[in-house]
Scaffold this motif. Structure first.
Motif, PDB file in Angstrom:
ATOM      1  N   ALA A 120       0.833  -1.203   0.000  1.00 16.34           N
ATOM      2  CA  ALA A 120       0.000   0.000   0.000  1.00 16.34           C
ATOM      3  C   ALA A 120       0.868   1.255   0.000  1.00 16.34           C
ATOM      4  N   TRP A 121       1.920   1.224   0.788  1.00 15.84           N
ATOM      5  CA  TRP A 121       2.838   2.369   0.861  1.00 15.84           C
ATOM      6  C   TRP A 121       3.481   2.634  -0.500  1.00 15.84           C
ATOM      7  N   GLN A 122       3.877   1.536  -1.167  1.00 14.54           N
ATOM      8  CA  GLN A 122       4.486   1.665  -2.494  1.00 14.54           C
ATOM      9  C   GLN A 122       3.486   2.184  -3.525  1.00 14.54           C
ATOM     10  N   GLU A 123       2.240   1.703  -3.442  1.00 16.80           N
ATOM     11  CA  GLU A 123       1.220   2.153  -4.398  1.00 16.80           C
ATOM     12  C   GLU A 123       0.852   3.619  -4.168  1.00 16.80           C
ATOM     13  N   PHE A 205      -7.250  -3.630   0.654  1.00 19.13           N
ATOM     14  CA  PHE A 205      -5.941  -4.201   0.338  1.00 19.13           C
ATOM     15  C   PHE A 205      -6.004  -5.285  -0.726  1.00 19.13           C
ATOM     16  N   ASP A 206      -7.207  -5.708  -1.120  1.00 17.59           N
ATOM     17  CA  ASP A 206      -7.343  -6.712  -2.174  1.00 17.59           C
ATOM     18  C   ASP A 206      -7.454  -6.097  -3.567  1.00 17.59           C
ATOM     19  N   LYS A 207      -7.460  -4.751  -3.632  1.00 18.36           N
ATOM     20  CA  LYS A 207      -7.630  -4.075  -4.911  1.00 18.36           C
ATOM     21  C   LYS A 207      -6.448  -3.160  -5.212  1.00 18.36           C
ATOM     22  N   ILE A 222      -7.736  11.029   6.046  1.00 20.60           N
ATOM     23  CA  ILE A 222      -7.426   9.760   6.708  1.00 20.60           C
ATOM     24  C   ILE A 222      -7.718   8.614   5.739  1.00 20.60           C
ATOM     25  N   ILE A 223      -6.737   7.757   5.545  1.00 25.05           N
ATOM     26  CA  ILE A 223      -6.899   6.561   4.727  1.00 25.05           C
ATOM     27  C   ILE A 223      -7.072   5.389   5.692  1.00 25.05           C
ATOM     28  N   LEU A 224      -8.271   4.828   5.723  1.00 22.49           N
ATOM     29  CA  LEU A 224      -8.627   3.781   6.682  1.00 22.49           C
ATOM     30  C   LEU A 224      -8.425   2.405   6.060  1.00 22.49           C
ATOM     31  N   TRP A 225      -7.736   1.552   6.776  1.00 21.62           N
ATOM     32  CA  TRP A 225      -7.536   0.182   6.322  1.00 21.62           C
ATOM     33  C   TRP A 225      -8.855  -0.580   6.411  1.00 21.62           C
ATOM     34  N   LYS A 226      -9.111  -1.478   5.469  1.00 20.52           N
ATOM     35  CA  LYS A 226     -10.350  -2.255   5.483  1.00 20.52           C
ATOM     36  C   LYS A 226     -10.210  -3.416   6.468  1.00 20.52           C
ATOM     37  N   GLY A 227     -10.286  -3.077   7.758  1.00 18.08           N
ATOM     38  CA  GLY A 227     -10.199  -4.074   8.805  1.00 18.08           C
ATOM     39  C   GLY A 227     -11.236  -3.788   9.873  1.00 18.08           C
ATOM     40  N   PHE A 228     -11.540  -4.796  10.689  1.00 20.36           N
ATOM     41  CA  PHE A 228     -12.573  -4.634  11.714  1.00 20.36           C
ATOM     42  C   PHE A 228     -12.437  -5.744  12.746  1.00 20.36           C
ATOM     43  N   CYS A 229     -13.056  -5.524  13.894  1.00 21.86           N
ATOM     44  CA  CYS A 229     -13.120  -6.540  14.935  1.00 21.86           C
ATOM     45  C   CYS A 229     -14.352  -7.398  14.702  1.00 21.86           C
ATOM     46  N   SER A 230     -14.157  -8.710  14.657  1.00 20.56           N
ATOM     47  CA  SER A 230     -15.277  -9.611  14.368  1.00 20.56           C
ATOM     48  C   SER A 230     -16.327  -9.595  15.467  1.00 20.56           C
TER      49      SER A 230
END
Length: 370
Positions: A120-123, A205-207, A222-230
């Motif tokens: 992601a950093w590189q992109e 992160f899959d795209k 703010i760039i939010l990562w696509k993550g969450f607590c189940s």
């Protein structure tokens, strides 16, 4: 040598079929024999059968700092993998961090890994220079190598308590933030600071390029990562509406890992420590609807029912942290009795380079109000 020591260790198979009552008695004996050489840490979400044996209880950072300041040689962390890593990073060289069950991970932490974050950093570098424009922030609920990434790239760690202070620190240095792994904590914190929702985008992160356009990235604060607590994603705003329709006097309190919609409908939003303290300090005969892990909610109900306080779990569906639940009395007894025999099993040891970079990011956070 470590392999040889492990081969001589008492195998866990000898503990698998032990009942909890037997484990309790033997854990008490082992704790007494190990004395000041041992400290057991119990996270708020840990099951009661293990939580009751903890010398310290609380949030993960608080527990790691408690352990580091203790005289203990062995730190047994009844929690999940990233928590034991933080304990290892913050503790003294003579202290050993142990996780009773190595399978106790964190699904949210696993949603951001070093390979994907590096990519992601590189992109992003195709659109702007992230080293000049972006401060990476990782929630403490993440692997050590992601804390290391933040240390290496001028970033920082945050907790659910100090996230606003951390975001302020980050914006003083660069104009954008990459926040991972939990999008909800980042969004809820950013909104509380007055950042419009349309200036917070989600990086998938899959795209390619996170599924975003260069224009969206340039406009984002703010760039939010696509993550969450189940666990926390199980809570829904309609659950609050339905409960309030029946008990309109209820106060709603939620963890900031819950969705934006749930937090907007809550009277209070804060960390597990905040939730515990808010309910503890509330007036007697009050009713609370709580959006966080079931073990903690049940513990709060038991603790405060004598004051007439009714503490309810927000979701009608049972949802607890399944990976935290892996730490049971049998695993705890196994590691303690191996210590009595001179065998260290399930040691968590972060390599020196990763630990040094991760500690940079943690130290930047620890210089701020907690």
């Amino acid at each position: 040598m470590a392999t040889q020591a492990l081969e001589k260790a008492i195998p866990f198979e000898q503990y698998f079929s032990l009942d909890d009552e037997t484990c309790d008695a033997r854990i008490a004996v082992a704790k007494e024999k190990l004395g000041d050489d041992l400290v057991i840490l119990g996270h708020h979400y840990q099951r009661n059968e293990v939580f009751k044996h903890a010398d310290y209880s609380g949030d993960s950072l608080k527990l790691s700092r408690n352990a580091a300041s203790s005289d203990a040689k062995y730190i047994v962390f009844c929690g999940v993998h990233f928590m034991a890593e933080v304990a290892d990073i913050l503790s003294r060289p003579d202290q050993i961090s142990i996780l009773p069950d190595m399978a106790a991970g964190c699904s949210m932490a696993d949603m951001a890994n070093r390979v994907n974050v590096d990519r992601a950093w590189q992109e992003m570098a195709e659109v702007f220079d992230p080293e000049e424009m972006v401060t990476p922030i990782t929630y403490i609920n993440s692997a050590a190598d992601l804390k290391s990434f933040c240390g290496k790239h001028g970033g920082i760690v945050c907790t659910s308590t100090n996230a606003p202070h951390v975001l302020e620190w980050a914006f003083e240095r660069r104009e954008k933030i990459l926040f991972f792994p939990d999008q909800h904590l980042g969004r809820n914190t950013g909104h509380k600071m007055g950042i419009p929702l349309d200036e917070m985008v989600v990086w998938d992160f899959d795209k390619p390029l996170g599924g975003l356009t260069p224009e969206q990235l340039k406009a984002a604060k703010i760039i939010l990562w696509k993550g969450f607590c189940s666990v926390h994603q199980m809570f829904q705003p309609q659950q609050i509406d339905n409960f309030l329709a029946k008990y309109p006097e209820t106060k709603v309190i939620s963890h900031p890992e819950c969705s934006f919609e749930v937090c907007q409908k809550s009277d209070f939003v804060g960390s597990t420590e905040f939730i515990v303290n808010t309910i503890a300090n509330s007036e007697p005969n009050t009713r609370w609807l709580v959006g966080t892990e079931l073990n903690l909610v049940n513990r709060l109900h038991e603790r405060f029912q004598h004051e007439g306080k009714s503490v309810h779990f927000m979701s009608p569906t049972v949802c607890m942290c399944s990976t935290m639940f892996r730490v049971d009395p049998q695993h705890l007894l196994w590691v303690l009795e191996n210590l009595l025999e001179g065998h260290v099993v399930n040691q968590i040891s972060v390599d020196s380079v990763t630990a040094a970079e991760a500690k940079l990011a943690l130290d930047r956070m620890l210089d701020l109000p907690i």
